[in-house]
Write a protein that holds these residues in place. Sequence first.
Motif, PDB file in Angstrom:
ATOM      1  N   PRO A 153       0.835  -1.199   0.000  1.00 18.12           N
ATOM      2  CA  PRO A 153       0.000   0.000   0.000  1.00 18.12           C
ATOM      3  C   PRO A 153       0.873   1.253   0.000  1.00 18.12           C
ATOM      4  N   SER A 154       0.291   2.408  -0.242  1.00 19.98           N
ATOM      5  CA  SER A 154       1.070   3.638  -0.344  1.00 19.98           C
ATOM      6  C   SER A 154       1.849   3.958   0.931  1.00 19.98           C
ATOM      7  N   TYR A 155       1.324   3.577   2.093  1.00 14.74           N
ATOM      8  CA  TYR A 155       2.085   3.725   3.326  1.00 14.74           C
ATOM      9  C   TYR A 155       1.532   2.768   4.380  1.00 14.74           C
ATOM     10  N   PRO A 156       2.376   2.351   5.330  1.00 15.06           N
ATOM     11  CA  PRO A 156       1.928   1.428   6.376  1.00 15.06           C
ATOM     12  C   PRO A 156       0.884   2.059   7.290  1.00 15.06           C
ATOM     13  N   GLN A 157       0.134   1.203   7.962  1.00 18.51           N
ATOM     14  CA  GLN A 157      -0.872   1.658   8.922  1.00 18.51           C
ATOM     15  C   GLN A 157      -0.188   1.902  10.266  1.00 18.51           C
ATOM     16  N   LEU A 158      -0.329   3.122  10.797  1.00 20.24           N
ATOM     17  CA  LEU A 158       0.210   3.427  12.118  1.00 20.24           C
ATOM     18  C   LEU A 158      -0.738   2.848  13.160  1.00 20.24           C
ATOM     19  N   ILE A 159      -0.179   2.237  14.206  1.00 23.27           N
ATOM     20  CA  ILE A 159      -0.987   1.579  15.231  1.00 23.27           C
ATOM     21  C   ILE A 159      -0.510   1.993  16.615  1.00 23.27           C
ATOM     22  N   GLU A 160      -1.394   1.833  17.608  1.00 22.47           N
ATOM     23  CA  GLU A 160      -1.045   2.121  18.998  1.00 22.47           C
ATOM     24  C   GLU A 160      -1.313   0.882  19.826  1.00 22.47           C
ATOM     25  N   GLY A 161      -0.352   0.523  20.654  1.00 26.52           N
ATOM     26  CA  GLY A 161      -0.476  -0.681  21.468  1.00 26.52           C
ATOM     27  C   GLY A 161      -0.680  -0.361  22.933  1.00 26.52           C
ATOM     28  N   SER A 162      -0.563  -1.395  23.744  1.00 24.40           N
ATOM     29  CA  SER A 162      -0.769  -1.251  25.180  1.00 24.40           C
ATOM     30  C   SER A 162       0.263  -0.305  25.783  1.00 24.40           C
ATOM     31  N   GLY A 163      -0.166   0.440  26.769  1.00 20.99           N
ATOM     32  CA  GLY A 163       0.746   1.348  27.457  1.00 20.99           C
ATOM     33  C   GLY A 163       1.178   2.545  26.627  1.00 20.99           C
ATOM     34  N   GLY A 164       0.583   2.742  25.460  1.00 17.87           N
ATOM     35  CA  GLY A 164       0.931   3.883  24.626  1.00 17.87           C
ATOM     36  C   GLY A 164       2.028   3.628  23.613  1.00 17.87           C
ATOM     37  N   HIS A 165       2.466   2.371  23.442  1.00 20.39           N
ATOM     38  CA  HIS A 165       3.472   2.068  22.430  1.00 20.39           C
ATOM     39  C   HIS A 165       2.942   2.460  21.052  1.00 20.39           C
ATOM     40  N   LYS A 166       3.802   3.059  20.222  1.00 21.57           N
ATOM     41  CA  LYS A 166       3.456   3.419  18.852  1.00 21.57           C
ATOM     42  C   LYS A 166       4.183   2.465  17.916  1.00 21.57           C
ATOM     43  N   GLY A 167       3.513   2.105  16.818  1.00 24.51           N
ATOM     44  CA  GLY A 167       4.120   1.198  15.859  1.00 24.51           C
ATOM     45  C   GLY A 167       3.469   1.324  14.505  1.00 24.51           C
ATOM     46  N   ALA A 168       3.745   0.350  13.638  1.00 23.04           N
ATOM     47  CA  ALA A 168       3.179   0.347  12.291  1.00 23.04           C
ATOM     48  C   ALA A 168       3.127  -1.091  11.790  1.00 23.04           C
TER      49      ALA A 168
END
Length: 110
Positions: free
Chosen positions: A38-53
């Motif tokens: 896809p044009s860019y990855p999906q940004l995600i938020e995990g437990s405790g406020g961790h940010k990822g993709a």
Amino acid sequence: MSIRSRVAAVATSVALASAGMLGLASPASAGATALICPSYPQLIEGSGGHKGAKISCTGGSSFFLAIRCETLDAAKYRYWHYGNWAASGGTSTTWCDLNAKVIATEPRTS
């Protein structure tokens, strides 16, 4: 590569990702099917406020997601985290450390 070149490269990646134009179509090898993401990855938020993709790609060979993270403190330390290897149709996911944000993403084949 100089610091100035690295900063320019990261800034360009972030700008392109924000505009939704950072796509991949690079062949795994000569004559092979190209990796399509896809044009860019999906940004995600995990437990405790961790940010990822996370990202799912098809075609080509296996791939993984690399993300550039930056700490939220005054030091603004930057580092890379790498996701799991995934086969065509699979998903690669990776996370920044706690108290950091994602500033760039990049699906990679090697």
